[in-house]
Design a protein around this motif. Structure first.
Motif, mmCIF file in Angstrom:
data_model
loop_
_atom_site.group_PDB
_atom_site.id
_atom_site.type_symbol
_atom_site.label_atom_id
_atom_site.label_comp_id
_atom_site.label_asym_id
_atom_site.label_seq_id
_atom_site.Cartn_x
_atom_site.Cartn_y
_atom_site.Cartn_z
ATOM 1 N N UNK A 42 -11.725 -45.202 -94.609
ATOM 2 C CA UNK A 42 -12.357 -46.046 -93.604
ATOM 3 C C UNK A 42 -11.643 -47.400 -93.587
ATOM 4 N N UNK A 43 -11.632 -48.098 -92.454
ATOM 5 C CA UNK A 43 -10.969 -49.409 -92.398
ATOM 6 C C UNK A 43 -11.479 -50.380 -93.464
ATOM 7 N N UNK A 44 -12.752 -50.243 -93.846
ATOM 8 C CA UNK A 44 -13.325 -51.136 -94.856
ATOM 9 C C UNK A 44 -12.698 -50.941 -96.233
ATOM 10 N N UNK A 45 -11.985 -49.837 -96.431
ATOM 11 C CA UNK A 45 -11.353 -49.563 -97.732
ATOM 12 C C UNK A 45 -9.889 -49.991 -97.770
ATOM 13 N N UNK A 46 -9.462 -50.773 -96.796
ATOM 14 C CA UNK A 46 -8.038 -51.107 -96.700
ATOM 15 C C UNK A 46 -7.550 -51.907 -97.912
ATOM 16 N N UNK A 47 -8.446 -52.626 -98.579
ATOM 17 C CA UNK A 47 -8.002 -53.408 -99.740
ATOM 18 C C UNK A 47 -7.463 -52.496 -100.841
#
Length: 490
Positions: free
Chosen positions: A71-76
């Motif tokens: 998900x984009x929120x996991x990009x870190x």
């Protein structure tokens, strides 16, 4: 009904990348992909290793491609990965739109130039069954927060991207949060170069509190209420059973438990017949024999488990349904039941709430007579507002000439029937966005949870009135039953 909305996209995903591949995922995409793509198909497409992107104890392997589905929120986690890569090259599959600033940070972090491709695949939801999707992982209350509302909009946006047409948006009136969320979604959709078509109806769970409070008597609903059933897997004790692509389950899931009992008897006879052929040295289809035997074992366990609950709850269920149908249940009968200590607090509370709402009484006032129920009733009232005007126009119905436990028809059935026949009441629904060809498809979204009972009646109405002329998709933040809405699963 065969849901092939994502079939082509799954094929495209599996075709991306060459040679032997590794798949990395986050907590959500592991579940999202496992619901859609059988493990065997990954293996056929040369995937040999599956792991979490958060696992930093992986072995470094050169010369292979790493597919990253997050998900984009996991990009870190991806930024950390590419700054110190474990593999030679990376192909990234984001489940939704990615912020351009975050992509710039990712590019800056890719000092080893290992990222070769980035795709936005728009699969930001969980498939629970054909045409049934949830936007949040099971057993979570994240959807009630502001960030949870954003995620719900992201999921609906991803679904619309797969449908390929921007819909008319109608919402339940007098709901500030639905208005805000629908306007946010409409603004995002306005920037897309897509055709127009279809309708999205957005409701809040408060439009119908009766349905999730009631006991259900159909097989799929019973599994959700009394077993650990989510994402196509039924867990009973230490055993797990997959019902994905299970012919018996697909044929029986909307049937009442007594019909399923007869179907299982038929399955037993089929297995016995197959065994006789084997004893006579007729080895026509050993694989089919094994499959049916496993199917029988699974459904004997599942059926036996929910049947125990049915026997225990039969009288309570009939009382609740008779209250709603106004079949002459007296206040004394209700009071006697509410004082029984052999019935759990949750089950007595929901009976009190059903009785109070049906008779236009305040559940908290009624609970004062039963002190051991007060805390649960107050908690319920704090979570669920009762001043929703749609109740007055779109309520439940009962089919006559059937067992009272099977005759209940949730309010959502009337909503979709009125939409299909162009009779939606403007006092109850506000149009946020108009699009051409609104009958191309219908997405029914229920914020704060949808029930398997509602999924069933929507599918049944679709099959009798709409099939071949439109498409139906049922969406909820999560799947809910009486245990969820009463807070027993929190």
């Amino acid at each position: 009904m065969n849901d092939n909305l994502l079939g082509k996209k799954v094929d495209e995903i599996l075709d991306i990348g060459e040679g032997v591949k590794v798949l990395l995922f986050d907590e959500d995409t592991k579940m999202i992909l496992s619901n859609l793509i059988p493990h065997s198909r990954f293996l056929e497409s040369d995937y040999f290793l599956f792991d979490s992107i958060m696992n930093k104890r992986r072995e470094r392997i050169q010369g292979i491609t790493c597919m990253v589905a997050i998900r984009p929120e996991s990009i870190r986690w991806l930024i950390e990965e590419v700054s110190n890569p474990f593999y030679e090259r990376y192909i990234v599959l984001f489940t939704n739109q990615v912020d351009s600033l975050m992509l710039e940070i990712l590019a800056t972090s890719d000092v080893h130039c290992v990222v070769s491709e980035i795709h936005e695949i728009y699969i930001d939801f969980f498939k629970q069954d054909d045409f049934l999707y949830t936007l949040h992982a099971p057993k979570t209350r994240e959807h009630m927060s502001l960030s949870g509302r954003k995620r719900s909009i992201d999921g609906i946006f991803a679904l619309v991207m797969n449908l390929g047409r921007i819909p008319t948006i109608k919402i339940q009136t007098e709901d500030r949060h639905l208005m805000e969320d629908s306007e946010t979604l409409s603004t995002r959709l306005a920037g897309l170069n897509l055709k127009q078509g279809g309708t999205l109806i957005m409701l809040d769970r408060a439009f119908d509190l009766y349905t999730p409070l009631l006991y259900e008597w159909r097989y799929q609903s019973l599994l959700h209420e009394h077993a650990d059933y989510a994402n196509g897997i039924v867990r009973i004790g230490k055993k797990s059973y997959s019902v994905v692509d299970d012919p018996f389950f697909n044929a029986s899931k909307f049937k009442d438990i007594y019909e399923v009992s007869e179907d299982i008897k038929g399955l037993v006879k089929k297995v016995e017949f197959k065994k006789k052929r084997l004893h006579n040295f007729i080895f026509d289809d050993l694989e089919e024999n094994t499959r049916i035997s496993r199917q029988l074992e699974a459904h004997l366990a599942q059926h036996g488990h929910v049947m125990k609950a049915c026997l225990r709850l039969k009288d309570l269920s009939e009382m609740e349904m008779n209250v709603l149908k106004d079949n002459g249940i007296s206040k004394a009968e209700i009071s006697e039941c509410l004082m029984r200590k052999d019935i759990s607090v949750i089950e007595r509370c929901k009976l009190l709430i059903i009785y109070s709402l049906r008779n236009k009484k305040n559940p908290i006032d009624e609970a004062r007579k039963y002190p051991d129920l007060m805390n649960e009733v107050e908690a319920f009232m704090g979570r669920h507002p009762l001043n929703v005007p749609i109740w007055r126009h779109y309520g439940y119905r009962f089919d006559d000439d059937v067992d009272v436990k099977l005759g209940y028809q949730p309010a959502i059935k009337r909503v979709i029937r009125h939409w299909w026949t162009n009779r939606l009441d403007n006092r109850c629904f506000l149009t946020v966005r108009e699009s051409e060809n609104p009958m191309d498809y219908i997405v029914v979204y229920i914020r704060n949870g949808v029930t398997y009972s509602e999924y069933r009646v929507l599918c049944e109405y679709y099959n009798t009135a709409m099939k071949g002329r439109s498409e139906l998709y049922v969406v909820g933040d999560v799947m809910v039953s009486y245990k969820d809405i009463m807070g027993a699963s929190s």
